[in-house]
Design a protein around this motif. Structure first.
Motif, short mmCIF file in Angstrom:
data_model
loop_
_atom_site.label_atom_id
_atom_site.label_comp_id
_atom_site.label_asym_id
_atom_site.label_seq_id
_atom_site.Cartn_x
_atom_site.Cartn_y
_atom_site.Cartn_z
N GLU A 4 -1.45 -6.92 -9.82
CA GLU A 4 -1.21 -6.40 -11.15
C GLU A 4 -1.51 -4.90 -11.28
OE1 GLU A 4 -3.61 -8.65 -13.84
OE2 GLU A 4 -5.49 -8.09 -12.86
N ASN A 5 -2.31 -4.35 -10.34
CA ASN A 5 -2.57 -2.91 -10.35
C ASN A 5 -1.59 -2.13 -9.48
OD1 ASN A 5 -3.45 -3.71 -7.82
ND2 ASN A 5 -5.20 -2.32 -7.80
N GLY A 6 -0.58 -2.82 -8.91
CA GLY A 6 0.43 -2.16 -8.10
C GLY A 6 0.16 -2.15 -6.62
N ASP A 7 -0.90 -2.80 -6.16
CA ASP A 7 -1.12 -2.94 -4.71
C ASP A 7 0.05 -3.72 -4.11
OD1 ASP A 7 -3.55 -1.68 -5.02
OD2 ASP A 7 -4.77 -3.46 -4.67
N LEU A 8 0.45 -3.30 -2.91
CA LEU A 8 1.59 -3.92 -2.23
C LEU A 8 1.16 -4.49 -0.89
CD1 LEU A 8 4.69 -4.39 -1.78
CD2 LEU A 8 4.75 -2.07 -0.81
N ALA A 9 1.57 -5.73 -0.61
CA ALA A 9 1.36 -6.37 0.69
C ALA A 9 2.72 -6.83 1.20
CB ALA A 9 0.40 -7.55 0.57
N ASN A 10 3.23 -6.16 2.25
CA ASN A 10 4.56 -6.54 2.73
C ASN A 10 4.72 -6.43 4.24
OD1 ASN A 10 5.00 -3.81 3.31
ND2 ASN A 10 7.00 -3.75 2.29
N TRP A 11 3.61 -6.30 4.99
CA TRP A 11 3.80 -6.15 6.43
C TRP A 11 3.16 -7.27 7.25
CZ3 TRP A 11 -0.06 -5.21 10.17
CH2 TRP A 11 -1.35 -4.98 9.67
N ALA A 12 2.29 -8.08 6.67
CA ALA A 12 1.65 -9.14 7.44
C ALA A 12 1.17 -10.24 6.50
CB ALA A 12 0.46 -8.60 8.23
N THR A 13 1.24 -11.47 6.99
CA THR A 13 0.65 -12.60 6.29
C THR A 13 -0.53 -13.10 7.12
OG1 THR A 13 1.95 -14.31 7.40
CG2 THR A 13 2.96 -13.22 5.48
N THR A 29 -0.26 -2.86 2.26
CA THR A 29 0.59 -1.77 2.72
C THR A 29 0.19 -0.48 2.02
OG1 THR A 29 2.40 -3.37 2.96
CG2 THR A 29 2.98 -1.03 2.97
N GLY A 30 -0.12 -0.58 0.73
CA GLY A 30 -0.50 0.60 -0.05
C GLY A 30 -1.26 0.18 -1.28
N LEU A 31 -2.09 1.09 -1.79
CA LEU A 31 -2.92 0.83 -2.97
C LEU A 31 -2.27 1.42 -4.21
CD1 LEU A 31 -6.39 1.80 -1.43
CD2 LEU A 31 -5.57 -0.52 -1.88
N ALA A 32 -2.03 0.58 -5.21
CA ALA A 32 -1.52 1.02 -6.52
C ALA A 32 -0.26 1.89 -6.36
CB ALA A 32 -2.61 1.77 -7.28
N VAL A 33 0.71 1.39 -5.61
CA VAL A 33 1.91 2.18 -5.31
C VAL A 33 3.18 1.67 -6.00
CG1 VAL A 33 1.03 3.02 -3.10
CG2 VAL A 33 2.27 0.84 -3.18
N VAL A 34 3.18 0.44 -6.48
CA VAL A 34 4.40 -0.16 -7.02
C VAL A 34 4.58 0.25 -8.48
CG1 VAL A 34 5.61 -2.32 -7.55
CG2 VAL A 34 4.21 -2.12 -5.46
N ASN A 35 5.81 0.65 -8.82
CA ASN A 35 6.14 1.01 -10.20
C ASN A 35 6.82 -0.10 -10.97
OD1 ASN A 35 6.68 3.74 -8.40
ND2 ASN A 35 5.50 4.14 -10.26
N ARG A 36 7.73 -0.79 -10.30
CA ARG A 36 8.49 -1.86 -10.98
C ARG A 36 8.78 -2.97 -9.99
NH1 ARG A 36 13.40 -0.95 -15.24
NH2 ARG A 36 11.56 -0.45 -16.51
N VAL A 37 8.75 -4.21 -10.46
CA VAL A 37 9.03 -5.38 -9.63
C VAL A 37 10.26 -6.10 -10.19
CG1 VAL A 37 8.15 -7.55 -8.72
CG2 VAL A 37 6.57 -5.65 -9.11
N TYR A 38 11.22 -6.35 -9.32
CA TYR A 38 12.42 -7.10 -9.67
C TYR A 38 12.35 -8.43 -8.93
CZ TYR A 38 14.26 -2.51 -11.06
OH TYR A 38 14.44 -1.28 -11.63
N THR A 39 12.30 -9.52 -9.68
CA THR A 39 12.32 -10.83 -9.05
C THR A 39 13.52 -11.62 -9.54
OG1 THR A 39 11.14 -12.26 -10.64
CG2 THR A 39 9.79 -10.76 -9.29
#
Length: 213
Positions: free
Chosen positions: A110-119, A165-175
């Protein structure tokens, strides 16, 4: 609940990309976005393997095996396109020359942190790719993803549980269920996929979804 197809979701993302923007498309679902440039706009799509001016997918029978993007997907090129080495491509990404990056994600907080390179699943080896460079070098990050995982568990969380992947980097999410902005107060609803209610989407979202302003 009603869910958008990957192509419908790509077209929705494309609607929010302004005329004249330089845009990197991440691997997977985001690669479809280049097919849906709204009429009257010119968007310059970048692929990290060294292409500027990625066009839509080729028509059947017109594929050129020499033309691929970072996903190894067959592509076409737009008029005025350019090819260059990998180092130059990453210099564009790291140097602030790309306006928007559209990335896939395993999780978004919810703060924009992104996880997209490893599970945490050993069956799926980690793949760093260029996302870590994109999230620090590109000012606007759009995430395009399925709202829930394969077991219908939430992917929009209070805090990510996968490596970041990055801390607080996401601006908008499209699902496939909704479009959400990341704000200082958390996820805020922009729009729902037609036929869905906020209550239904909230039921498959761990983090709180704020109503539209």
């Amino acid at each position: 609940m009603n869910r958008l197809t990957d192509n419908e979701l790509a077209a929705r993302v494309a609607r929010d990309i302004p005329d004249g923007a330089y845009v990197n498309l991440g691997i997977g679902k985001p690669t479809h976005v280049s097919t849906y440039v709204p009429e009257g706009r010119e968007v310059i799509y970048h692929s990290e393997n060294g292409v500027l001016g990625v066009g839509p997918a080729p028509a059947e029978g017109e594929e050129d095996p020499e033309l691929i993007d970072a996903s190894k997907r067959l592509i076409t090129t737009a008029p005025g396109s350019a090819f260059f080495e990998h180092a130059d491509s990453f210099a564009m990404m790291r140097g602030g020359h790309i306006d928007i990056a559209v990335l896939g994600a395993y999780q978004v907080a919810e703060n924009g942190d992104l996880a997209n390179w490893a599970t945490l699943d050993e069956k799926f080896p980690p793949a760093v790719g260029g996302a870590m460079d994109l999230v620090v070098g590109v000012p606007t990050i759009f995430v395009m993803m399925r709202h829930t995982d394969r077991d219908d568990g939430p992917k929009l969380l209070k805090r990510c549980t996968y490596p970041l992947t990055g801390l607080a980097v996401v601006n908008r999410v499209y699902t496939d269920l909704a479009v959400l902005d990341v704000t200082p107060d958390g996820f805020r609803l922009v729009e729902l996929t037609e036929g869905n209610s906020l209550e239904e989407v909230q039921s498959v979202t761990e983090a709180r979804i704020l109503p539209p302003v």
